[in-house]
Design a protein around this motif. Sequence first.
Motif, PDB file in Angstrom:
ATOM      1  N   SER A 102     -34.212  69.499  76.606  1.00 53.44           N
ATOM      2  CA  SER A 102     -35.672  69.451  76.511  1.00 53.44           C
ATOM      3  C   SER A 102     -36.189  70.296  75.357  1.00 53.44           C
ATOM      4  O   SER A 102     -37.233  69.989  74.784  1.00 53.44           O
ATOM      5  N   ALA A 134     -36.096  68.010  72.422  1.00 51.41           N
ATOM      6  CA  ALA A 134     -37.200  67.053  72.516  1.00 51.41           C
ATOM      7  C   ALA A 134     -38.521  67.725  72.124  1.00 51.41           C
ATOM      8  O   ALA A 134     -39.351  67.124  71.437  1.00 51.41           O
ATOM      9  N   ALA A 135     -38.711  68.966  72.548  1.00 53.20           N
ATOM     10  CA  ALA A 135     -39.933  69.701  72.196  1.00 53.20           C
ATOM     11  C   ALA A 135     -40.009  69.923  70.691  1.00 53.20           C
ATOM     12  O   ALA A 135     -41.076  69.770  70.081  1.00 53.20           O
ATOM     13  N   GLU A 162     -41.193  66.935  69.034  1.00 52.04           N
ATOM     14  CA  GLU A 162     -42.646  66.815  69.173  1.00 52.04           C
ATOM     15  C   GLU A 162     -43.359  67.679  68.136  1.00 52.04           C
ATOM     16  O   GLU A 162     -44.323  67.231  67.502  1.00 52.04           O
ATOM     17  N   PHE A 163     -42.899  68.921  67.991  1.00 54.89           N
ATOM     18  CA  PHE A 163     -43.505  69.797  66.978  1.00 54.89           C
ATOM     19  C   PHE A 163     -43.318  69.199  65.581  1.00 54.89           C
ATOM     20  O   PHE A 163     -44.225  69.232  64.757  1.00 54.89           O
ATOM     21  N   GLY A 170     -43.236  66.143  64.817  1.00 55.53           N
ATOM     22  CA  GLY A 170     -44.210  65.065  64.697  1.00 55.53           C
ATOM     23  C   GLY A 170     -45.591  65.556  64.295  1.00 55.53           C
ATOM     24  O   GLY A 170     -46.408  64.784  63.795  1.00 55.53           O
ATOM     25  N   GLU A 171     -45.846  66.847  64.514  1.00 60.25           N
ATOM     26  CA  GLU A 171     -47.115  67.460  64.082  1.00 60.25           C
ATOM     27  C   GLU A 171     -47.016  68.067  62.677  1.00 60.25           C
ATOM     28  O   GLU A 171     -47.966  68.673  62.199  1.00 60.25           O
ATOM     29  N   ARG A 228     -45.435  73.124  73.702  1.00 61.13           N
ATOM     30  CA  ARG A 228     -45.048  71.822  73.148  1.00 61.13           C
ATOM     31  C   ARG A 228     -46.199  70.830  73.354  1.00 61.13           C
ATOM     32  O   ARG A 228     -46.928  70.895  74.350  1.00 61.13           O
ATOM     33  N   PRO A 229     -46.402  69.929  72.419  1.00 60.97           N
ATOM     34  CA  PRO A 229     -47.549  69.016  72.491  1.00 60.97           C
ATOM     35  C   PRO A 229     -47.702  68.269  73.816  1.00 60.97           C
ATOM     36  O   PRO A 229     -48.818  68.146  74.329  1.00 60.97           O
ATOM     37  N   SER A 230     -46.614  67.788  74.403  1.00 66.78           N
ATOM     38  CA  SER A 230     -46.731  67.010  75.639  1.00 66.78           C
ATOM     39  C   SER A 230     -47.066  67.866  76.861  1.00 66.78           C
ATOM     40  O   SER A 230     -47.361  67.328  77.925  1.00 66.78           O
TER      41      SER A 230
END
Length: 188
Positions: free
Chosen positions: A17, A20-21, A24-25, A27-28, A117-119
């Motif tokens: 995870s 995955a986090a 996500e970061f 992606g920003e 994390r974004p989600s």
Amino acid sequence: MEAVPELSLPTARVQRSFRAAMAEFGGEGRGEPADFSMIGKEIRGFAERWSSPDGFAAYVDWLRAQALEDTTRPDGIVPSTTLWWVEGEDYLGRIAIRHRLTASLLEEGGHIGYDVRPSARRRGHATAMLRAALPLAHGLNIESALVTCDAGNVASRRVIEANGGILEDQRGAKLRFWLPTAPPAQRS
């Protein structure tokens, strides 16, 4: 029984995870050359090692070692304790407590920095994580912690104020808040 989010020393058990986090970061735009945040620097410096269990374990060991006074680090970098906000096997965010301030940290970075994390945002994790970290900062002899945020970051400002942050001033694009670290009964 359902897991409850808690602060944890960095641990290899959340490798999946965590990766995955970090995606996500990414992606920003985190990890880009202009991103000088802790996460940005670590994405650039370690991401290629995170996929292997041994590489991730070495990263966890490196991160934990940053809290030790005698760990070799670049000039201007102070010891810092990094804790992860985890719920069972899920990595939700991180908080870093810098043990002391340099002139640069006094202007911009402060004692404490955090990321969710974004989600996992907009669920109270940042507020809870900062609240849980303040007594740990007190244990590091930080009586009042400097926490900064971008002037336009309303969510981060609310997190800081919800934890007792008092705005001192704005320097450049950064708002600077001081937060008491001792429990209310121990404050003088």
